[in-house]
Every structure is written in structure tokens, then in C-alpha cells.
Design a protein around this motif. Structure first.
Motif, PDB file in Angstrom:
ATOM      1  N   GLU A   1      23.414  29.103  39.590  1.00  0.00           N
ATOM      2  CA  GLU A   1      23.896  30.006  38.542  1.00  0.00           C
ATOM      3  C   GLU A   1      24.087  31.413  39.091  1.00  0.00           C
ATOM      4  O   GLU A   1      25.042  32.109  38.721  1.00  0.00           O
ATOM      5  N   GLN A   2      23.185  31.837  39.975  1.00  0.00           N
ATOM      6  CA  GLN A   2      23.295  33.177  40.552  1.00  0.00           C
ATOM      7  C   GLN A   2      24.616  33.357  41.299  1.00  0.00           C
ATOM      8  O   GLN A   2      25.335  34.342  41.087  1.00  0.00           O
ATOM      9  N   ARG A   3      24.940  32.431  42.151  1.00  0.00           N
ATOM     10  CA  ARG A   3      26.167  32.547  42.937  1.00  0.00           C
ATOM     11  C   ARG A   3      27.403  32.525  42.032  1.00  0.00           C
ATOM     12  O   ARG A   3      28.353  33.282  42.243  1.00  0.00           O
ATOM     13  N   ARG A   4      27.374  31.686  41.024  1.00  0.00           N
ATOM     14  CA  ARG A   4      28.533  31.584  40.145  1.00  0.00           C
ATOM     15  C   ARG A   4      28.706  32.846  39.304  1.00  0.00           C
ATOM     16  O   ARG A   4      29.814  33.383  39.188  1.00  0.00           O
ATOM     17  N   THR A   5      27.615  33.355  38.728  1.00  0.00           N
ATOM     18  CA  THR A   5      27.758  34.490  37.824  1.00  0.00           C
ATOM     19  C   THR A   5      27.990  35.801  38.575  1.00  0.00           C
ATOM     20  O   THR A   5      28.585  36.726  38.022  1.00  0.00           O
ATOM     21  N   LEU A   6      27.568  35.897  39.827  1.00  0.00           N
ATOM     22  CA  LEU A   6      27.914  37.089  40.606  1.00  0.00           C
ATOM     23  C   LEU A   6      29.417  37.133  40.882  1.00  0.00           C
ATOM     24  O   LEU A   6      29.993  38.216  41.011  1.00  0.00           O
ATOM     25  N   ASP A   7      30.053  35.967  40.950  1.00  0.00           N
ATOM     26  CA  ASP A   7      31.519  35.949  41.024  1.00  0.00           C
ATOM     27  C   ASP A   7      32.116  36.507  39.728  1.00  0.00           C
ATOM     28  O   ASP A   7      33.107  37.247  39.756  1.00  0.00           O
ATOM     29  N   THR A   8      31.511  36.160  38.598  1.00  0.00           N
ATOM     30  CA  THR A   8      31.966  36.698  37.322  1.00  0.00           C
ATOM     31  C   THR A   8      31.810  38.211  37.290  1.00  0.00           C
ATOM     32  O   THR A   8      32.666  38.930  36.759  1.00  0.00           O
ATOM     33  N   PHE A   9      30.721  38.714  37.859  1.00  0.00           N
ATOM     34  CA  PHE A   9      30.484  40.156  37.932  1.00  0.00           C
ATOM     35  C   PHE A   9      31.589  40.836  38.732  1.00  0.00           C
ATOM     36  O   PHE A   9      32.128  41.882  38.330  1.00  0.00           O
ATOM     37  N   MET A  10      31.981  40.243  39.859  1.00  0.00           N
ATOM     38  CA  MET A  10      33.049  40.819  40.664  1.00  0.00           C
ATOM     39  C   MET A  10      34.363  40.835  39.887  1.00  0.00           C
ATOM     40  O   MET A  10      35.122  41.803  39.941  1.00  0.00           O
ATOM     41  N   ASP A  11      34.612  39.787  39.126  1.00  0.00           N
ATOM     42  CA  ASP A  11      35.830  39.742  38.319  1.00  0.00           C
ATOM     43  C   ASP A  11      35.786  40.793  37.217  1.00  0.00           C
ATOM     44  O   ASP A  11      36.836  41.321  36.811  1.00  0.00           O
ATOM     45  N   HIS A  12      34.603  41.090  36.706  1.00  0.00           N
ATOM     46  CA  HIS A  12      34.452  42.136  35.690  1.00  0.00           C
ATOM     47  C   HIS A  12      34.790  43.502  36.284  1.00  0.00           C
ATOM     48  O   HIS A  12      35.423  44.339  35.634  1.00  0.00           O
ATOM     49  N   LEU A  13      34.391  43.726  37.519  1.00  0.00           N
ATOM     50  CA  LEU A  13      34.675  44.996  38.190  1.00  0.00           C
ATOM     51  C   LEU A  13      36.155  45.122  38.543  1.00  0.00           C
ATOM     52  O   LEU A  13      36.774  46.162  38.285  1.00  0.00           O
ATOM     53  N   ALA A  14      36.715  44.085  39.142  1.00  0.00           N
ATOM     54  CA  ALA A  14      38.111  44.119  39.585  1.00  0.00           C
ATOM     55  C   ALA A  14      38.610  42.685  39.704  1.00  0.00           C
ATOM     56  O   ALA A  14      38.324  42.009  40.696  1.00  0.00           O
TER      57      ALA A  14
ATOM     58  N   LYS B   1      21.322  34.994  53.187  1.00  0.00           N
ATOM     59  CA  LYS B   1      20.268  36.009  53.255  1.00  0.00           C
ATOM     60  C   LYS B   1      20.389  36.994  52.092  1.00  0.00           C
ATOM     61  O   LYS B   1      19.388  37.361  51.470  1.00  0.00           O
ATOM     62  N   GLU B   2      21.614  37.407  51.804  1.00  0.00           N
ATOM     63  CA  GLU B   2      21.830  38.351  50.712  1.00  0.00           C
ATOM     64  C   GLU B   2      21.479  37.739  49.360  1.00  0.00           C
ATOM     65  O   GLU B   2      20.849  38.377  48.510  1.00  0.00           O
ATOM     66  N   HIS B   3      21.891  36.495  49.161  1.00  0.00           N
ATOM     67  CA  HIS B   3      21.568  35.832  47.899  1.00  0.00           C
ATOM     68  C   HIS B   3      20.063  35.609  47.767  1.00  0.00           C
ATOM     69  O   HIS B   3      19.507  35.734  46.667  1.00  0.00           O
ATOM     70  N   ALA B   4      19.399  35.280  48.876  1.00  0.00           N
ATOM     71  CA  ALA B   4      17.961  35.032  48.822  1.00  0.00           C
ATOM     72  C   ALA B   4      17.183  36.299  48.481  1.00  0.00           C
ATOM     73  O   ALA B   4      16.071  36.226  47.948  1.00  0.00           O
TER      74      ALA B   4
END
Length: 215
Positions: A119-132, A145-148
């Protein structure tokens, strides 16, 4: 007149109740218009209210941060209050005490929960789409490493209350003869022209070119 009841007693607006609204679609619209929310919580050092980036998926508001974040640790152990305010104008009246503001605001109550790695990886993509929108397809995604090292939390929008004001001043009858300018000084969040980094050799994509003119 608002006909949707408050979802809980603590969300019931008592001061300025005429401006209260509890419709889920209004809650979602205010969250979607924001990039930053403020989160109130407490710990052994006292009470804090911290601004942080936010985004919405479905009926949840999401935030993220470092695994070592004091705030994120506290939010999983206690209820919190999230606030968002969008200023729309300054309202000038004939008396000092009748000046006010036009605004849209929401308060969200509840307990944050951590999402799993998928869910973290998927919703961070949504966050990027919200920004641009489209940006995530052009840049390097987060590595393991960054996700962990990152925690993503979400809070349901089920327990929320809005307050909204629009329109002109509401003067007292005895003040109507005062010769002062009255009305609204509108306030908007304005997008301006993008500023490329001096070392950027890439032509601006559509979401950058259209930034200043986007609604």
C-alpha cells in the motif's frame, strides 16, 4: 441549510453553527484542494501542532515521514485532530468587530494507522500524481532502502466537520450610516510561471508548461 448530521458529538460545530457542514463530498473537496495539513497531538513534552504534506485516496487522508518521526510514532498511539484551512477573502465591515474572513476549513478526528509495504508504494505514487500528474513516470521511483526508511499513515475521513463562510459583511443596523468602504478583498492561491533549474537540459513537459494556467 445543512441537513447532514455531525458524525460524532466532538465534531458538532457549536460556535458559528450556521457555517457548519458535514457532507462527505465537501470534506473530500477541501482535502483535495490542499497540499498541507496541520496535525495536533501530544507527548511527554506537551501539545504540538505540526504542518505536513497530505493527500487523499478514497475516504482516507494520507501522510508520510521518516520511521524515526516523533509525530508518526505518537499518531499511531493516540487520537489526533487534523485541520485544513483555505482562505478565500477578507471581509471588511462598517464596524471593527464585524470584520471577518471567507474560508473553507475541515477538522478530522481519529486514529492514524500505518499501511503495509504494498500500500505504501502504491499510495506514494498517488501522492506524486497529486503534486504533478505524470511526474512519477519521468523520475526515479523510491528504492528499497528509501521505502524501508519511510512510514505512511492514513486516517479515515468518517469523523470530520467543515466550516465554510462566503459572502459580504453582516453589519448591525445602527452602523449602516457609517461612511466606510465595505465588501470583500478576495484571496486566491495563485500559480506562477515555472522556474527551471539552471542545470536542467530537458524541455518542460505539459504539466510544467500548463502549471500557471491550471485551475
Amino acid at each position: 441549510m445543512n441537513t447532514t448530521p455531525p458524525p460524532s458529538d466532538r465534531t458538532r460545530v457549536r460556535r458559528g453553527a450556521a457555517n457548519a457542514a458535514y457532507e462527505p463530498e465537501l470534506v473530500r473537496a477541501i482535502v483535495d484542494a490542499a497540499y498541507i495539513c496541520h496535525i495536533a497531538f501530544s507527548d511527554g513534552q506537551g501539545v504540538h501542532c505540526i504542518p505536513t504534506a497530505c493527500w487523499r485516496e478514497g475516504d482516507h487522508l494520507y501522510i508520510h515521514g521518516s520511521n524515526g518521526s516523533r509525530m508518526l510514532k505518537q499518531l499511531m498511539a493516540q487520537d489526533a485532530c487534523v485541520t485544513i484551512t483555505l482562505l478565500d477573502g477578507l471581509v471588511l465591515a462598517r464596524s471593527a468587530f464585524n470584520h471577518t474572513m471567507n474560508y473553507r476549513s475541515v477538522m478530522i478526528y481519529g486514529r492514524f494507522e500505518a499501511v503495509d509495504e504494498i500500500e505504501q508504494r502504491r499510495t506514494l505514487d498517488t501522492f506524486m500524481d497529486h503534486l504533478a500528474p505524470g511526474r512519477r513516470l519521468e523520475v526515479r521511483g523510491g528504492n528499497d532502502k528509501e521505502h524501508a526508511a519511510t512510514t505512511v499513515l492514513r486516517i479515515p475521513l468518517a469523523e470530520a466537520a467543515c466550516k465554510v463562510r462566503s459572502g459580504g459583511p453582516e453589519d448591525d443596523e445602527e452602523d449602516m450610516g457609517i461612511a466606510a468602504w465595505v465588501g470583500e478583498l478576495p484571496f486566491v492561491q495563485q500559480r506562477t510561471e515555472p522556474v527551471p533549474d539552471p542545470a536542467c537540459p530537458v524541455a518542460a513537459p505539459a504539466y510544467v508548461r500548463d502549471w500557471a494556467s491550471a485551475p
